[in-house]
Design a protein around this motif. Structure first.
Motif, PDB file in Angstrom:
ATOM      1  N   LYS A  86       0.840  -1.193   0.000  1.00 37.69           N
ATOM      2  CA  LYS A  86       0.000   0.000   0.000  1.00 37.69           C
ATOM      3  C   LYS A  86       0.879   1.250   0.000  1.00 37.69           C
ATOM      4  N   GLY A  87       0.384   2.290  -0.647  1.00 40.81           N
ATOM      5  CA  GLY A  87       1.120   3.545  -0.685  1.00 40.81           C
ATOM      6  C   GLY A  87       2.110   3.655  -1.824  1.00 40.81           C
ATOM      7  N   ALA A  88       2.192   2.625  -2.649  1.00 41.92           N
ATOM      8  CA  ALA A  88       3.101   2.649  -3.801  1.00 41.92           C
ATOM      9  C   ALA A  88       2.286   2.527  -5.084  1.00 41.92           C
ATOM     10  N   GLY A  89       2.828   3.036  -6.160  1.00 46.48           N
ATOM     11  CA  GLY A  89       2.119   2.963  -7.428  1.00 46.48           C
ATOM     12  C   GLY A  89       3.067   3.175  -8.590  1.00 46.48           C
ATOM     13  N   VAL A  90       2.488   3.221  -9.769  1.00 48.96           N
ATOM     14  CA  VAL A  90       3.263   3.369 -10.998  1.00 48.96           C
ATOM     15  C   VAL A  90       2.639   4.465 -11.848  1.00 48.96           C
ATOM     16  N   LEU A  91       3.461   5.334 -12.375  1.00 51.39           N
ATOM     17  CA  LEU A  91       3.033   6.261 -13.418  1.00 51.39           C
ATOM     18  C   LEU A  91       3.982   6.082 -14.594  1.00 51.39           C
ATOM     19  N   TYR A  92       3.474   5.470 -15.655  1.00 49.90           N
ATOM     20  CA  TYR A  92       4.260   5.335 -16.882  1.00 49.90           C
ATOM     21  C   TYR A  92       4.095   6.603 -17.708  1.00 49.90           C
ATOM     22  N   MET A  93       5.207   7.099 -18.262  1.00 47.86           N
ATOM     23  CA  MET A  93       5.181   8.263 -19.139  1.00 47.86           C
ATOM     24  C   MET A  93       5.922   7.938 -20.426  1.00 47.86           C
ATOM     25  N   ARG A  94       5.236   8.075 -21.535  1.00 46.76           N
ATOM     26  CA  ARG A  94       5.917   7.900 -22.821  1.00 46.76           C
ATOM     27  C   ARG A  94       6.968   9.000 -22.980  1.00 46.76           C
ATOM     28  N   ARG A  95       8.118   8.634 -23.482  1.00 51.54           N
ATOM     29  CA  ARG A  95       9.189   9.610 -23.670  1.00 51.54           C
ATOM     30  C   ARG A  95       8.686  10.793 -24.509  1.00 51.54           C
ATOM     31  N   GLY A  96       8.940  11.999 -24.011  1.00 54.86           N
ATOM     32  CA  GLY A  96       8.530  13.204 -24.717  1.00 54.86           C
ATOM     33  C   GLY A  96       7.183  13.745 -24.299  1.00 54.86           C
TER      34      GLY A  96
END
Length: 216
Positions: free
Chosen positions: A35-45
């Motif tokens: 709990k308290g952790a997550g992921v944010l994927y960001m495409r380059r650019g």
């Protein structure tokens, strides 16, 4: 375009290259991570404004010491969830299908939200016209059944979901919704128990609503 995939990592392929998304969010506790952790994927650019400034961590997008244990736990849990998603989906469907069919059969006026098949396998969401979510939740809680009427971020309000009303659901239905989710830790006996008590819970809530009483 941002994709909210928080509910999907257990059952859906979240390969960002295949999906072609710009941004994608995941929450670790939804797939067995910490709990308290997550992921944010960001495409380059992809344009992005830093959320916390002051340090160079996370490529200057979010300052602060990284939660290494949370990151590792999230990565391991996500790897396992993606590898086992077909098995997870099969088990959940074996539980959710009887629940859906039982609701439709035993509760007058019950309406399933969303498509009967093209849906997350663990999610069951119904609306019951004339009932009130708060009264049903209070009664189910007393019976030992965990349910909800909306997302965790709106749990402090009893107002009908603005998302459901924006989708065209009448207020008379949006005020009486229930969401139940199942997983591999649940049993067929628990599903039978829910089905044995829910018709009475809905009927009781409708009666209270007609008389002007509620759990508020």
């Amino acid at each position: 375009v941002h994709t909210d995939a928080v509910q999907g990592a257990n059952a859906l392929d979240v390969d960002v290259k295949r999906l072609g998304v710009d941004l994608l969010s995941l929450s670790a506790h939804k797939f067995g991570g910490p709990k308290g952790a997550g992921v944010l994927y960001m495409r380059r650019g992809t344009p992005f404004l830093e959320q916390l400034s002051g340090g160079g961590q996370e490529r200057q997008r979010r300052a602060g010491t990284e939660n290494v244990a949370g990151i590792v736990g999230t990565a391991v849990a996500l790897t396992e969830a993606q590898a086992n998603r077909e098995h997870y989906s099969m088990i959940c469907r074996q539980l959710s299908r009887p629940l859906i069919e039982g609701f439709l059969r035993s509760v007058p006026g019950a309406k399933l939200s969303g498509h009967p098949e093209q849906r997350l396998p663990n999610n069951v969401h119904f609306s019951f016209e004339g009932a009130e979510s708060d009264a049903m939740l209070a009664r189910l809680d007393a019976l030992g059944i965990a349910a909800s009427a909306g997302s965790a971020c709106t749990s402090a309000t009893w107002e009908p979901s603005h998302v459901l009303t924006a989708m065209g659901m009448p207020l008379t239905r949006a005020a009486g919704v229930l969401r139940l989710t199942c997983g591999p830790e649940n049993t067929a006996e628990q599903i039978d128990y829910v089905l044995s008590v829910l018709p009475g819970v809905v009927s009781e809530s409708r009666a209270k609503a007609r008389s002007g009483l509620s759990a508020k």
